[in-house]
Write an enzyme that holds these catalytic residues in place. Sequence first.
Site, short mmCIF file in Angstrom:
data_model
loop_
_atom_site.label_atom_id
_atom_site.label_comp_id
_atom_site.label_asym_id
_atom_site.label_seq_id
_atom_site.Cartn_x
_atom_site.Cartn_y
_atom_site.Cartn_z
N ARG A 119 -15.88 11.48 83.32
CA ARG A 119 -17.18 12.14 83.40
C ARG A 119 -18.29 11.13 83.21
O ARG A 119 -18.34 10.42 82.23
CB ARG A 119 -17.28 13.19 82.31
N ARG A 126 -23.17 13.95 78.42
CA ARG A 126 -24.25 14.13 77.49
C ARG A 126 -24.79 12.84 76.92
O ARG A 126 -25.61 12.85 76.05
CB ARG A 126 -23.78 15.07 76.38
N ARG A 186 -30.53 19.36 81.48
CA ARG A 186 -29.69 20.44 80.96
C ARG A 186 -30.55 21.52 80.29
O ARG A 186 -30.27 22.70 80.42
CB ARG A 186 -28.71 19.83 79.96
N ASP A 188 -17.60 21.64 87.35
CA ASP A 188 -16.61 21.71 86.27
C ASP A 188 -15.32 22.30 86.84
O ASP A 188 -15.34 23.01 87.85
CB ASP A 188 -17.11 22.57 85.11
N TYR A 236 -6.70 27.22 80.15
CA TYR A 236 -7.98 27.84 79.80
C TYR A 236 -7.96 29.34 80.10
O TYR A 236 -8.49 30.15 79.34
CB TYR A 236 -9.14 27.16 80.54
O1 1CP Z 1 -19.73 13.59 84.67
C1 1CP Z 1 -19.81 14.71 85.11
O2 1CP Z 1 -20.62 15.49 84.68
C2 1CP Z 1 -18.85 15.04 86.19
C3 1CP Z 1 -18.53 16.44 86.28
C4 1CP Z 1 -17.47 16.98 85.33
C5 1CP Z 1 -16.08 16.82 85.44
C6 1CP Z 1 -15.33 15.92 86.37
C7 1CP Z 1 -17.71 17.87 84.24
C8 1CP Z 1 -19.04 18.29 83.75
N1 1CP Z 1 -16.50 18.32 83.79
C9 1CP Z 1 -15.49 17.70 84.47
C10 1CP Z 1 -14.04 17.90 84.35
C11 1CP Z 1 -13.49 18.72 83.25
N2 1CP Z 1 -14.02 19.83 82.65
C12 1CP Z 1 -12.20 18.52 82.71
C13 1CP Z 1 -11.21 17.47 83.19
C14 1CP Z 1 -11.52 16.11 82.69
C15 1CP Z 1 -11.37 15.95 81.20
O3 1CP Z 1 -10.24 16.04 80.70
O4 1CP Z 1 -12.39 15.74 80.55
C16 1CP Z 1 -12.00 19.49 81.70
C17 1CP Z 1 -10.78 19.66 80.82
C18 1CP Z 1 -13.14 20.33 81.67
C19 1CP Z 1 -13.38 21.53 80.81
C20 1CP Z 1 -14.62 21.36 80.03
N3 1CP Z 1 -15.87 21.56 80.52
C21 1CP Z 1 -14.74 20.85 78.72
C22 1CP Z 1 -13.59 20.36 77.86
C23 1CP Z 1 -13.24 21.32 76.79
C24 1CP Z 1 -11.92 20.93 76.08
O5 1CP Z 1 -11.03 21.76 76.09
O6 1CP Z 1 -11.82 19.80 75.56
C25 1CP Z 1 -16.12 20.82 78.40
C26 1CP Z 1 -16.76 20.43 77.11
C27 1CP Z 1 -16.82 21.27 79.57
C28 1CP Z 1 -18.31 21.31 79.77
C29 1CP Z 1 -18.83 20.19 80.59
N4 1CP Z 1 -18.40 19.90 81.88
C30 1CP Z 1 -19.14 18.86 82.39
C31 1CP Z 1 -20.09 18.46 81.38
C32 1CP Z 1 -21.14 17.39 81.54
C33 1CP Z 1 -19.88 19.30 80.27
C34 1CP Z 1 -20.70 19.31 78.99
C35 1CP Z 1 -21.65 20.46 79.09
C36 1CP Z 1 -22.96 20.23 78.43
O7 1CP Z 1 -23.88 19.74 79.06
O8 1CP Z 1 -23.05 20.62 77.26
#
Ligand code: 1CP
Length: 322
Positions: A2, A6, A15, A52, A128
């Site tokens: 990612r 943040r 955001r 996501d 999930y």
């Molecule tokens: O950099 C980017 O923003 C690219 C886009 C991106 C990608 C490729 C986001 C944005 N999420 C993901 C993939 C993702 N999402 C995965 C696979 C990769 C990894 O293992 O990290 C997973 C498991 C998720 C699920 C998810 N979405 C989580 C993880 C929760 C957990 O169980 O640990 C979280 C915190 C999110 C929210 C999210 N997605 C993306 C962002 C930038 C955020 C944070 C949201 C915010 O702004 O608060």
Amino acid sequence: MRQAGRYLPEYRALRRTAGGFLDFCFNPELAVEATLQPIRRYEFDAAILFSDILVVPHALGQKVWFEEGRGPRLEALADAADLDRLEGEALVEALHPVYTALAVLSGCLPPETALIGFAGAPWTVATYMLEGGSSRDFACAKHWMAERPQDFARLMELLARATFDHLSAQVAAGAEVLQIFDSWAGALSLDDMRRWSLEPLSEIVRRLKAAHPDVPVILFPRAAGEVYRDFARESGADALSLDSSVDLMWAREELQTRVAVQGNLDPQTLIAGGTRLDDEVRRILAALGQGPFIFNLGHGILPETPLENVARLVRIVRDTGG
Ligand code: 1CP
């Protein structure tokens, strides 16, 4: 991994204007801006679409929302009747704002910057959907797998089709590379990993290659341990993304002789910065830089990462790796 995340002040500002996280993902203008922010700041070689993995269950009709500080929440599937209500046919229609964002990006990114589309793997997305959010032990998902194997298999098949449809539509919209995240592959036993991570991912890769032979596919079976070798041999993927625990010399001999590899700096080392960061980056480049290799982190960048450490990382990789 990612990129936007943040750690960027401009991301946090954007955001705040976006409302809910899913509204953010489904607003093409904002999604394009979030995708471009890290590229403007650091000129990475590739941009990953801002979206996501949980847009897929949402598009299938499951209730998905994000709670501040708690991460993703879903109305967990309870029984076969909930499965019956999931709607695979309408998926691509429901996700059209994502494809609009990709089409805009493919028109405005510099030609040398690759555009990566992505999706979650069936197993990771299923966790999930069955747990109702993040989990530590995956008790519900494993309960379905063991006690309700037919329902579990039906969910996994539905997700395999949805993953293929979503990725294929991303290519049609302009994605040049695809990455599939199996973030929780490592929670499975070795046999289950082969059955529920390697098998479905190999089938998705096979279908993607038939439909889009020129689009490289990267798989990330995080914490797959020795099963990474089976992925290199059997999955048909062009590249494997390595988590930080994978030994570099083992990866060079067992994986990189067959596929390109991507990884695997520990995100904590990026937070530490300084000469520890320099040494670790050089160690990774010395081990893997002679073969097909994409420098990356071993998992997502952490919000507290200092901006100057990212700049330092890019500089060392470019200076050392050519
Ligand atoms: O950099 C980017 O923003 C690219 C886009 C991106 C990608 C490729 C986001 C944005 N999420 C993901 C993939 C993702 N999402 C995965 C696979 C990769 C990894 O293992 O990290 C997973 C498991 C998720 C699920 C998810 N979405 C989580 C993880 C929760 C957990 O169980 O640990 C979280 C915190 C999110 C929210 C999210 N997605 C993306 C962002 C930038 C955020 C944070 C949201 C915010 O702004 O608060």
